[in-house]
Design a protein around this motif. Sequence first.
Motif, PDB file in Angstrom:
ATOM      1  N   VAL A 150       0.785  -1.179   0.005  1.00  0.00           N
ATOM      2  CA  VAL A 150      -0.056  -0.002  -0.040  1.00  0.00           C
ATOM      3  C   VAL A 150       0.942   1.303  -0.114  1.00  0.00           C
ATOM      4  O   VAL A 150       0.653   2.144  -0.672  1.00  0.00           O
ATOM      5  CB  VAL A 150      -1.048   0.044   1.212  1.00  0.00           C
ATOM      6  CG1 VAL A 150      -1.643   1.112   1.347  1.00  0.00           C
ATOM      7  CG2 VAL A 150      -2.015  -0.996   1.060  1.00  0.00           C
ATOM      8  N   VAL A 151       1.923   1.357   0.737  1.00  0.00           N
ATOM      9  CA  VAL A 151       2.782   2.333   0.897  1.00  0.00           C
ATOM     10  C   VAL A 151       3.630   2.715  -0.526  1.00  0.00           C
ATOM     11  O   VAL A 151       3.522   3.785  -0.825  1.00  0.00           O
ATOM     12  CB  VAL A 151       3.826   2.324   1.868  1.00  0.00           C
ATOM     13  CG1 VAL A 151       4.970   3.148   1.710  1.00  0.00           C
ATOM     14  CG2 VAL A 151       3.076   2.270   3.439  1.00  0.00           C
ATOM     15  N   LYS A 152       4.113   1.794  -1.135  1.00  0.00           N
ATOM     16  CA  LYS A 152       4.707   1.789  -2.466  1.00  0.00           C
ATOM     17  C   LYS A 152       3.455   2.438  -3.624  1.00  0.00           C
ATOM     18  O   LYS A 152       3.777   3.277  -4.435  1.00  0.00           O
ATOM     19  CB  LYS A 152       4.824   0.598  -3.104  1.00  0.00           C
ATOM     20  CG  LYS A 152       6.578   0.110  -2.319  1.00  0.00           C
ATOM     21  CD  LYS A 152       6.939  -1.431  -2.718  1.00  0.00           C
ATOM     22  CE  LYS A 152       8.174  -1.543  -2.018  1.00  0.00           C
ATOM     23  NZ  LYS A 152       9.116  -2.667  -2.352  1.00  0.00           N
ATOM     24  N   ALA A 153       2.271   1.837  -3.394  1.00  0.00           N
ATOM     25  CA  ALA A 153       1.347   2.188  -4.433  1.00  0.00           C
ATOM     26  C   ALA A 153       1.115   3.720  -4.054  1.00  0.00           C
ATOM     27  O   ALA A 153       0.994   4.631  -5.152  1.00  0.00           O
ATOM     28  CB  ALA A 153      -0.157   1.364  -4.364  1.00  0.00           C
ATOM     29  N   ASN A 154       1.049   4.184  -2.939  1.00  0.00           N
ATOM     30  CA  ASN A 154       0.787   5.551  -2.509  1.00  0.00           C
ATOM     31  C   ASN A 154       1.909   6.502  -2.958  1.00  0.00           C
ATOM     32  O   ASN A 154       1.444   7.310  -3.527  1.00  0.00           O
ATOM     33  CB  ASN A 154       0.622   5.637  -0.969  1.00  0.00           C
ATOM     34  CG  ASN A 154      -0.862   5.241  -0.548  1.00  0.00           C
ATOM     35  OD1 ASN A 154      -1.735   4.934  -1.468  1.00  0.00           O
ATOM     36  ND2 ASN A 154      -0.681   5.018   0.575  1.00  0.00           N
ATOM     37  N   GLN A 155       3.199   6.098  -2.993  1.00  0.00           N
ATOM     38  CA  GLN A 155       4.229   6.793  -3.282  1.00  0.00           C
ATOM     39  C   GLN A 155       4.346   6.991  -4.699  1.00  0.00           C
ATOM     40  O   GLN A 155       4.682   7.894  -5.270  1.00  0.00           O
ATOM     41  CB  GLN A 155       5.533   6.139  -2.818  1.00  0.00           C
ATOM     42  CG  GLN A 155       5.927   6.173  -1.194  1.00  0.00           C
ATOM     43  CD  GLN A 155       7.034   5.549  -0.874  1.00  0.00           C
ATOM     44  OE1 GLN A 155       7.801   4.576  -1.423  1.00  0.00           O
ATOM     45  NE2 GLN A 155       7.621   5.847   0.393  1.00  0.00           N
ATOM     46  N   GLU A 156       3.848   5.897  -5.591  1.00  0.00           N
ATOM     47  CA  GLU A 156       3.729   6.062  -7.056  1.00  0.00           C
ATOM     48  C   GLU A 156       2.813   6.881  -7.435  1.00  0.00           C
ATOM     49  O   GLU A 156       3.181   7.655  -8.258  1.00  0.00           O
ATOM     50  CB  GLU A 156       3.778   4.595  -7.474  1.00  0.00           C
ATOM     51  CG  GLU A 156       4.823   3.785  -7.339  1.00  0.00           C
ATOM     52  CD  GLU A 156       4.424   2.241  -7.998  1.00  0.00           C
ATOM     53  OE1 GLU A 156       3.295   1.842  -8.348  1.00  0.00           O
ATOM     54  OE2 GLU A 156       5.349   1.409  -7.946  1.00  0.00           O
ATOM     55  N   THR A 157       1.721   6.724  -6.727  1.00  0.00           N
ATOM     56  CA  THR A 157       0.552   7.931  -7.243  1.00  0.00           C
ATOM     57  C   THR A 157       0.991   9.386  -6.980  1.00  0.00           C
ATOM     58  O   THR A 157       0.801  10.263  -7.591  1.00  0.00           O
ATOM     59  CB  THR A 157      -0.804   7.452  -6.702  1.00  0.00           C
ATOM     60  OG1 THR A 157      -0.509   7.454  -5.033  1.00  0.00           O
ATOM     61  CG2 THR A 157      -1.145   6.222  -7.017  1.00  0.00           C
ATOM     62  N   ARG A 158       1.709   9.594  -5.792  1.00  0.00           N
ATOM     63  CA  ARG A 158       2.430  10.816  -5.451  1.00  0.00           C
ATOM     64  C   ARG A 158       3.108  11.273  -6.355  1.00  0.00           C
ATOM     65  O   ARG A 158       3.251  12.597  -6.804  1.00  0.00           O
ATOM     66  CB  ARG A 158       2.881  10.831  -4.010  1.00  0.00           C
ATOM     67  CG  ARG A 158       1.853  10.903  -2.810  1.00  0.00           C
ATOM     68  CD  ARG A 158       2.500  11.197  -1.447  1.00  0.00           C
ATOM     69  NE  ARG A 158       1.458  10.819  -0.716  1.00  0.00           N
ATOM     70  CZ  ARG A 158       1.369   9.587   0.148  1.00  0.00           C
ATOM     71  NH1 ARG A 158       2.392   8.786  -0.128  1.00  0.00           N
ATOM     72  NH2 ARG A 158       0.401   9.240   1.005  1.00  0.00           N
ATOM     73  N   GLN A 159       4.140  10.466  -6.792  1.00  0.00           N
ATOM     74  CA  GLN A 159       5.017  11.002  -7.873  1.00  0.00           C
ATOM     75  C   GLN A 159       4.311  11.148  -9.145  1.00  0.00           C
ATOM     76  O   GLN A 159       4.815  12.003  -9.797  1.00  0.00           O
ATOM     77  CB  GLN A 159       6.098   9.840  -7.902  1.00  0.00           C
ATOM     78  CG  GLN A 159       7.066   9.721  -6.800  1.00  0.00           C
ATOM     79  CD  GLN A 159       8.231   8.375  -6.945  1.00  0.00           C
ATOM     80  OE1 GLN A 159       8.052   7.611  -7.818  1.00  0.00           O
ATOM     81  NE2 GLN A 159       8.954   8.173  -6.098  1.00  0.00           N
ATOM     82  N   LYS A 160       3.584  10.407  -9.465  1.00  0.00           N
ATOM     83  CA  LYS A 160       2.792  10.891 -10.974  1.00  0.00           C
ATOM     84  C   LYS A 160       1.989  12.132 -10.645  1.00  0.00           C
ATOM     85  O   LYS A 160       2.176  12.930 -11.408  1.00  0.00           O
ATOM     86  CB  LYS A 160       1.940   9.545 -11.073  1.00  0.00           C
ATOM     87  CG  LYS A 160       2.426   8.134 -11.539  1.00  0.00           C
ATOM     88  CD  LYS A 160       1.408   7.294 -12.016  1.00  0.00           C
ATOM     89  CE  LYS A 160       1.933   5.856 -12.243  1.00  0.00           C
ATOM     90  NZ  LYS A 160       0.990   4.968 -12.391  1.00  0.00           N
ATOM     91  N   ASP A 161       1.332  12.314  -9.583  1.00  0.00           N
ATOM     92  CA  ASP A 161       0.643  13.571  -9.316  1.00  0.00           C
ATOM     93  C   ASP A 161       1.783  14.906  -9.319  1.00  0.00           C
ATOM     94  O   ASP A 161       1.272  15.848  -9.855  1.00  0.00           O
ATOM     95  CB  ASP A 161       0.101  13.710  -7.826  1.00  0.00           C
ATOM     96  CG  ASP A 161      -1.200  12.632  -7.981  1.00  0.00           C
ATOM     97  OD1 ASP A 161      -1.646  12.409  -8.984  1.00  0.00           O
ATOM     98  OD2 ASP A 161      -1.894  12.310  -6.759  1.00  0.00           O
ATOM     99  N   ASN A 162       2.897  14.662  -8.827  1.00  0.00           N
ATOM    100  CA  ASN A 162       3.798  15.628  -8.941  1.00  0.00           C
ATOM    101  C   ASN A 162       4.451  15.977 -10.101  1.00  0.00           C
ATOM    102  O   ASN A 162       4.786  17.252 -10.563  1.00  0.00           O
ATOM    103  CB  ASN A 162       5.129  15.427  -7.901  1.00  0.00           C
ATOM    104  CG  ASN A 162       4.684  15.522  -6.375  1.00  0.00           C
ATOM    105  OD1 ASN A 162       3.537  16.059  -6.089  1.00  0.00           O
ATOM    106  ND2 ASN A 162       5.448  14.814  -5.627  1.00  0.00           N
ATOM    107  N   MET A 163       4.571  14.797 -11.067  1.00  0.00           N
ATOM    108  CA  MET A 163       5.061  15.043 -12.514  1.00  0.00           C
ATOM    109  C   MET A 163       3.951  15.687 -13.180  1.00  0.00           C
ATOM    110  O   MET A 163       4.151  16.540 -14.116  1.00  0.00           O
ATOM    111  CB  MET A 163       5.444  13.684 -13.147  1.00  0.00           C
ATOM    112  CG  MET A 163       6.464  12.987 -12.468  1.00  0.00           C
ATOM    113  SD  MET A 163       6.798  11.330 -13.010  1.00  0.00           S
ATOM    114  CE  MET A 163       7.563  11.541 -14.655  1.00  0.00           C
TER     115      MET A 163
END
Length: 166
Positions: A150-163
Amino acid sequence: MRLSNRNRTPFYSFIYSIVGIIFILGIIAYVLEINKFDVFGDKAWILLLLPFLLFIILYMLGRPIFEYDSDGEALNFRNNHILYILNKKNAKDEFPKYKLLKFNIVNLLIFRKLYIYISSKKSNVVILKYDLSYLSRKEVKDLKFSLNKVVKANQETRQKDNMVKD
């Protein structure tokens, strides 16, 4: 993933009952030692020490019943005690998966605690605490695996949102 140790409640009840009986027998032995026998002399307090230490250890281990459910869009945590005397701290939390920032499992000899860090509406971090002392190593490993996912999935979505924002 679902994780629960509720099926071991009768065993935990048995352990708490045995410690309660030992505690009561220790008090009775202490009273009899002081008033009637005098075998230990000035060291009669030893009859109270062992039952008291057992009770303190059980109290420090925390709430024995732990349930975790990560199916769906929310994370559910429950941590209950089996004794009504000690159930003032029962924890029941449910929050969306995207709020999970990180987690930490602390191992101290026989004591195990889970700290969950979640984001709140006012950009604060809320820390939720659960007792894992009664879980097996395999159950803790499975819990770590699920929470890491869950933490990894959240980090990936945050990185995509930042991009996307850049």
